[in-house]
Design an enzyme around this catalytic site. Sequence first.
Site, mmCIF file in Angstrom:
data_model
loop_
_atom_site.group_PDB
_atom_site.id
_atom_site.type_symbol
_atom_site.label_atom_id
_atom_site.label_comp_id
_atom_site.label_asym_id
_atom_site.label_seq_id
_atom_site.Cartn_x
_atom_site.Cartn_y
_atom_site.Cartn_z
ATOM 1 N N GLY A 465 47.053 39.822 26.384
ATOM 2 C CA GLY A 465 46.851 41.025 25.923
ATOM 3 C C GLY A 465 46.934 42.159 27.117
ATOM 4 O O GLY A 465 46.919 43.236 27.072
ATOM 5 N N THR A 649 49.822 50.054 32.652
ATOM 6 C CA THR A 649 48.884 49.109 31.813
ATOM 7 C C THR A 649 47.271 48.760 32.698
ATOM 8 O O THR A 649 46.309 48.309 31.997
ATOM 9 C CB THR A 649 49.410 47.630 31.766
ATOM 10 O OG1 THR A 649 50.003 47.169 33.205
ATOM 11 C CG2 THR A 649 50.612 47.670 30.847
ATOM 12 N N LYS A 716 44.415 42.249 43.595
ATOM 13 C CA LYS A 716 42.931 42.006 43.434
ATOM 14 C C LYS A 716 42.547 41.359 41.980
ATOM 15 O O LYS A 716 41.511 40.770 41.905
ATOM 16 C CB LYS A 716 41.982 42.836 43.927
ATOM 17 C CG LYS A 716 42.049 43.054 45.542
ATOM 18 C CD LYS A 716 41.099 44.042 46.001
ATOM 19 C CE LYS A 716 40.768 43.776 47.290
ATOM 20 N NZ LYS A 716 39.501 44.661 47.794
ATOM 21 N N GLU A 720 38.432 42.263 34.604
ATOM 22 C CA GLU A 720 37.067 41.994 34.425
ATOM 23 C C GLU A 720 36.426 43.337 34.954
ATOM 24 O O GLU A 720 35.143 43.711 34.372
ATOM 25 C CB GLU A 720 36.739 40.738 35.349
ATOM 26 C CG GLU A 720 37.385 39.748 35.290
ATOM 27 C CD GLU A 720 36.959 38.767 34.175
ATOM 28 O OE1 GLU A 720 36.174 38.682 33.273
ATOM 29 O OE2 GLU A 720 37.717 37.577 34.096
#
Length: 753
Positions: A465, A649, A716, A720
């Site tokens: 996703g 995105t 990088k 998260e």
Amino acid sequence: MADDAGRLIGKPAVRIDGPAKVTGQARYPSDEPLQNPAYAYLVTSSISRGRVRGFDLTAARAAPGVLDILTHENVGGQVKSPLGPDGGPTTTTLETDRIWHDGQIVAVVTAETFEAAREAAHKVVIDYVAETPSASFDSPGAEAQPRKTDAQRKDPAIGDAATAFAAAAVKIDARYTTPTQHHNALELFTTTCFWDGPKLTIYEPTQSMYGLKAALARQLSLDLANVRTVSHYAGGGFGSKGAPTSRTAWIALAARRLKRPVKLVPTRDQGFTIATYRAETRHHLQLGASRDGKLTALIHEGWEVTSRPSGYNVAGTATTSRMYACPNVATKVNVVHADRNTPGYMRAPPDTPYMFALESGMDELAYALGMDPIELRRINDTQVDPIDGRPFSSRSLMKCFDQAAAKFGWARRNPTPGSMRDGDWLVGLGCATSCYPSNIGPGAARLSLTPNGKAAIQLAGHEIGTGAYTLLAIIVADRLGLKIADVTVQLGDSNLPPVPGAGGSNNAASTGNVAAKACEEVRAKLALAAVRANDGPFAGADPATLKLAGGALVGPGGQREPLEKAVGRVAGALEVYVENVPQGLPPDAAAGLYQGKMTMARGTGRNDVTAFAFGAQFVEVRIHQRTREIRTPRVVSAFAAGTIVNPLTAYSQFMGGAIWGLSSALHEATEIDLPTARYVNTNFADYMVPVNADVGQVDMILVPEEDTRVNPLGIKGIGEIGIVGMNAAVANAVFHATGKRIRDLPIRIEKLL
């Protein structure tokens, strides 16, 4: 990245899989067409600890359409137990009569239709021998012990933290907690299996194509070459689809027994117990500082709930111990064994709970010092890892704070708690550091380029996703001088070259760098053929000076040769297969890659530099002075994460993470009935997440950062970091608004009364 005017890396690009998704053409694992499938339905335990004395399957077998019922009585021992997310033991299912937790799979019913399987499953009668379960930290019978450490997993420490804390001029000594949370991705934990002779094919949403393949080969004692996993798209995972679960092998066994495909679509509430979740945590944080704000001691001890057999833990002290310059650090992580299913990865698994403690503590320290929270972080900023002494590959933390603070309007903040109001609303402004380690893993890719300027890249990557198809198309098009539309990306099949699982924010770095390496090999082959040719403009030139741009091979003086001719020199269609082992990884990082046996769940960090992405989270909360209703009208976050391949995105990823951080702070908690050790709110109606009305203006700032040490592309990873620190920023803002420090998440009205 390409240095011509038409470079694509860093420019916004719409997702190439967007049309397929919005028109319903994107094929998710449970959408795969199969001939004459049977349907499975899970029977799960209604007790949390004990044994199954026996089954009465009479009514279930008599239900119309029933084909087979699997229990430990007829298939126990035919499948090896799965390994947990940490590679150790986990809770099992049909192997024995043992019940480890509520909602454990105890039987699998197969039938001609889903409805028939469901009806029969509800008619299975189970005779239990129940025992009193332990639900959580303080439950009788829960067992706490220090986590197991080794050369790779240590409790970071330096100096004499206890002595330094005792002597500190200013101290913070506080305890914090975070609750159990579940991923609740829109796509359920589906599995479809079918056999073609000895070969098993598994359609299952997964974040680890080769990991799932290797797990099933082990569980069913199969040759690895006879297992294929397919997952072209995953409808959300957030870590929950990173490790194999018990269900897959049993559906494979059911399909082998029936000699036909079997499809499983579990229910939403079953997803709370047949997969993993974020474990609840406790933290004891002690910070010592001098009067000028410099940290002199940092002591962080954590506790995490896990299952009885597993030692799984996330151990976020590896992050908190490295955030700020401090000469004396001591950390420790403990696991608490209870009668629960084994937890696992959930977005920023260590950092979301552990950074809540640290960043709340830093805010408390700032108030104790009478210092601005941003300045406290600036004073303790460091370009050197305080634990290992290694340099950070790059660290733009204060750039993030400065840019976010300016946009947020931090300068207008009155630091006195409860001093800012707007009518009946108390206004609070809070901030916190965000961070996430920059991981990468070895990988392989196959790349082809045709004379008409069409490229195809193949690797067993994962589209969970985040826009992986588009990212790879951008990189390949950029490096080969093509248009994005001229690149075909093939992912989601273990028959393709291996890459690590998509977790730990390694996906873009791992797949992007191996794709770039493949492009460089293609360029080098074309350039070498061109300089050796007698019929072109590059005879005798240095092949290193030639590049691909605009559908041609281009020289330093602007000479051009169309791809059709350049590729034609190397057999008409050029194909390369490359393997990439990034610099600085541990010596065994590529174990199994060259045999096509990559089983790692995720990439890893480097051992020559400390690599992190950094960010700053800012939030405004408003709390009604009488009702204590909580609102979050504004969020501003800034992130520095090296090369941003696709800002379009990336912005969405950051924004989604920040909103999830708000959810983690104010809404989310899996409620547990302590006497029975059962989850209560196992549905979208009762499991609280924010809706549009709960989220106000959200602004993301992408802070430019060039990191030439982290990896060749400077990527990088951003999947998260967006969530990290937001829970602390909200708690800090709540304190600023009310003067009440909430150290136990989630923050709800009753805690402010």
